[in-house]
Design an enzyme around this catalytic site. Structure first.
Site, PDB file in Angstrom:
ATOM      1  N   ASP B 117       0.862  -1.191   0.000  1.00  0.00           N
ATOM      2  CA  ASP B 117       0.000   0.000   0.000  1.00  0.00           C
ATOM      3  C   ASP B 117       0.892   1.234   0.000  1.00  0.00           C
ATOM      4  OD1 ASP B 117       0.842  -0.672   2.648  1.00  0.00           O
ATOM      5  OD2 ASP B 117      -0.604   0.788   3.431  1.00  0.00           O
ATOM      6  N   ASP B 148       8.808   3.380  -1.202  1.00  0.00           N
ATOM      7  CA  ASP B 148       8.056   3.054   0.024  1.00  0.00           C
ATOM      8  C   ASP B 148       6.745   2.390  -0.339  1.00  0.00           C
ATOM      9  OD1 ASP B 148       7.016   2.928   2.577  1.00  0.00           O
ATOM     10  OD2 ASP B 148       6.631   5.070   2.731  1.00  0.00           O
ATOM     11  N   GLU B 182      -0.011  -0.838   5.809  1.00  0.00           N
ATOM     12  CA  GLU B 182       1.090  -0.295   6.596  1.00  0.00           C
ATOM     13  C   GLU B 182       0.966   1.207   6.801  1.00  0.00           C
ATOM     14  OE1 GLU B 182       5.043   1.246   7.744  1.00  0.00           O
ATOM     15  OE2 GLU B 182       3.897   1.792   5.969  1.00  0.00           O
TER      16      GLU B 182
END
Lengths: 492, 492
Positions: B117, B148, B182
């Site tokens: 995510d 990320d 997350e």
């Protein structure tokens, strides 16, 4: 400040009851008409905060003008320019209504100030009744503007009507200044006063304002207001917000600086710690101290009303003095920091602490500003912070205080005695009402605040009201005030 | 903490270049395919902040699962329950993907954690390119999730593919834990770890996380993160907001209390003034101090990047230590006070000061909470305020630190040396990454953080990127890490 009021007025004219009793009877007999007129006025949504409603302000100004013209007055709608809206558009401000009646040089000239715009109000804000539909419940007249300030403006007009309808000579020359932008800061009024200082205002003896309320259930005369300066303490650090995990502990955080700066301003007793700030506060005389003894201020009731367990002071006199005749400092908040619910872990790059300082005679806002800035700069220097400090101030208004020996206050006290059978409470306002000081500074005329609203009227709040008692007795008060003011002049 | 790494690995197996060089060649030759796959992954708008986009999270989890299955892995979508939305509706959370491959008891078992995510991103937030369309400019691959954490997750999969495609035996047993929540707090992951502790995690030797970035241009291994507690200091006074003109100077203002409380927390050097707070901070050993010497941290560059004139400390070592191995306290803001632009003169009835305290080994969040509460209560008692104080704390995560002597760190250091030709920087994170400590606490397994993202990748920011260099060399690093970890085991 005068405290001994001669209770025997050795007038050569008729005893006051002969003149006033028929007038009071007229008021009692016509009170339902007066309330009906207030209902019609309250129905006009003259909310000055919303420029799409300014048409309603024009409407209520016209209604006011018509009423004055019907009673023989001359009216002028004085243009006060335009306002720039946030969308860049310029709109003409609603005018200020200036009115006057035929002048008798043997009578004192009284200029009445009032406003016919109102604060915003919506039923869903928590009103129990439709705010624009005057509703009487248990002797109270609920509606937006009922006490602030349509009721009092009407009471002045009804006082005049009472003389006219009773075929009695109005004992004073009357002028009116009625505006429609008071709730948004009286745009243009100050400038207009300046422009008309040598004309409209030149023959005025007294300016009277009835735009505040009593402090207890007893009638009051107001002789002072505090001034106000607003301070912005800006600390700017990094060029972007930082993550407190990544950078916490290694950078000088602007919030730490601002908290330290704000924390240096006052101690836990409410004392302002800015050096020199109390130096020019007018000393408390024994005479003035006595004034506070007579005021009916119920500490316990007030505690309950606002829901606090105690005040900073432990007796009535000191509480009132701290609100009215001593400066105070309140910290309002911080712009730029995290203020939402939840738990964001940001280091804000730039924060602005905000506080205001209420000023009293004889404090000079310019000196206060310098003292505050110097103090903050000194505290900041000790922080050894590489961040940038900027302190900005805006002066809202200067403090105002009137001399209670002036004829208008003597007349006011007599009128209160006649109508209510008691001595008025002599009070001040802790809050800032720029209009009183502005009129006094520009025109040099004597200014008086003569409230008729009750202490629990809730101006600006939901369920604003004026009681039928205050509205009708207030009309009598104004009738008596005209009379006493003219008699005082004759007696002199 | 070990600092002396034996540079000669007296392995009986083939020289590492024999094994690794063909693998590295494969990676170099397939780098465009790898970048293309990252482009496909970035195109999936798997923003977990927006539950209307959770379908995209399912999509990317399926893409991940398919890739793993193609390489012979078994996958399971583990249900982690539902989330209640603000409208009261319950929605099923995207599952956590658990994957494993056939197990060889002679090989170490490595469990790789990652998430697919992303943070929200919109072109109009200030992105130079479409955030969901991976764009290569000057060797950088710009796109939301590039670093990320989609890039690193793919790098792990590509490392595995490299062994498989090159017909080389994968030297470790691999497991994967890939989640899709997350960025909103890893809902349900902790509970799932607990549930599967005796099953999925039972044969795991090491857990490796590649969800952070280097601190300079040099590769790094991360061996610690700070923990965090968030504090809410609520002071409640009057039952309604008060007018500062009317009441200023007579009431104990909640803001004065909160400013005093917040002001008591730290001094201008950043030192936390809560008594006892530093007592359990792990002492700095000479060995640890030396670690900081070798880190390439350019103070001047960092000053420029974040736009500060100076740090609280004046040398590299102390700055890094203050960010990584000492506690810090940041004041974030005040809820309930005036925070908009402009100059409102309210006395807020209830305000909540907010600050967080980053914790380090061996601080115990429960002890810290007690120390902070006692300190604030003591300061508040001195205020003699009739207002109500409430201090609440939420523990975000405990600090985490790994032993650099552990095999996974030794393998990591060797792998860095092989791929980049330099020793890795041994770094910590000042911020809180709960996942590392949570895995370690629940499973008791050795946890490692092995970043491949660059120090300027801009996770969570506009223009997030990973460089092609880091993405491709990072894949090689993972290939080498598998090899070194298995070799270490064999050598022992």
């Amino acid at each position: 400040m005068l405290l001994h009021l001669s209770s025997s007025s050795s007038s050569t004219s008729l005893p006051s009851s002969t003149v006033l009793d028929p007038l009071f009877l007229y008021i009692d007999e016509h009170q339902n008409e007066f309330v009906q007129r207030l209902r019609e006025w309250v129905a006009v949504k003259s909310d000055s905060n919303d420029h799409t409603l300014w048409g309603e302000i024009h409407k209520i100004l016209n209604m006011t003008a018509n009423r004055i013209q019907e009673m023989g007055g001359q009216v002028e709608f004085a243009d006060i320019g335009t306002q720039k809206l946030s969308n860049g558009e310029s709109v003409a401000l609603p005018p200020v209504l200036l009115a006057q009646f035929e002048r008798d040089p043997n009578k004192p000239t009284l200029c009445i100030y009032g406003h016919v715009d109102v604060q915003p109000a919506k039923k869903e804000d928590g009103w129990s009744t439709d705010p624009y539909s005057l509703t009487e419940i248990n002797g109270n007249l609920y509606g937006r503007g009922a006490t602030d300030n349509k009721g009092p403006v009407l009471a002045w007009l009804h006082a005049l009507e009472t003389y006219k309808a009773s075929k009695q000579e109005v004992p004073v020359n009357l002028k009116f200044v009625i505006e429609g932008m008071e709730e948004v800061g009286s745009d243009g009024l100050d400038e207009l006063t300046r422009q008309r200082n040598e004309s409209f205002f030149s023959d005025v003896d007294y300016i009277v304002i009835s735009d505040n309320v009593w402090v207890s259930k007893r009638p009051a005369l107001t002789y002072g207001t505090r001034g106000s300066s607003y301070f912005f303490v800006e600390v700017e650090g990094p060029k972007l917000d930082l993550h407190s995990g990544v950078f916490g502990g290694s950078v000088h955080e602007p919030m730490t600086d601002v908290i330290t700066l704000l924390g240096s301003l006052l101690d836990h007793t409410g004392k302002i710690l800015v050096p020199g700030i109390y130096e020019s506060v007018a000393p408390l005389t024994e005479e003035e101290r006595k004034l506070y003894k007579d005021i009916h201020f119920d500490m316990e009731e007030m505690k309950n009303n606002i829901g606090v367990k105690s005040f900073l002071q432990d007796n009535k006199e000191e509480i009132l003095m701290s609100r009215w005749r001593y400066p105070s400092l309140s910290i309002h908040g911080i712009e730029g920091a995290f203020s939402d619910p939840g738990s964001k872990t940001v280091i804000p790059r730039r924060v602005i602490g905000k506080f205001s300082l209420r000023q009293v005679p004889n404090m000079d806002p310019a000196v206060v500003e310098r003292q505050v800035k110097e103090h903050l700069q000194e505290v900041f220097a000790k922080q050894k912070s590489p961040n940038n400090l900027k302190v900005m101030a805006t002066v809202g208004a200067k403090p105002w205080v009137a001399n209670l020996n002036n004829p208008e206050y003597i007349a006011g006290r007599k009128a209160v005695k006649v109508v209510f059978g008691v001595e008025p409470e002599l009070i001040r306002e802790g809050s800032t009402i720029p209009i009183a000081n502005n009129f006094q500074e520009v025109t040099g005329k004597r200014v008086m605040m003569l409230p008729i609203g009750g202490h629990d009227d809730g101006e600006h709040s939901q369920n604003e009201k004026i009681s039928r008692y205050n509205f009708i007795q207030g009309t009598k008060l104004f009738v008596a005030f005209f009379y006493e003011l003219s008699k005082l002049q004759k007696d002199q």
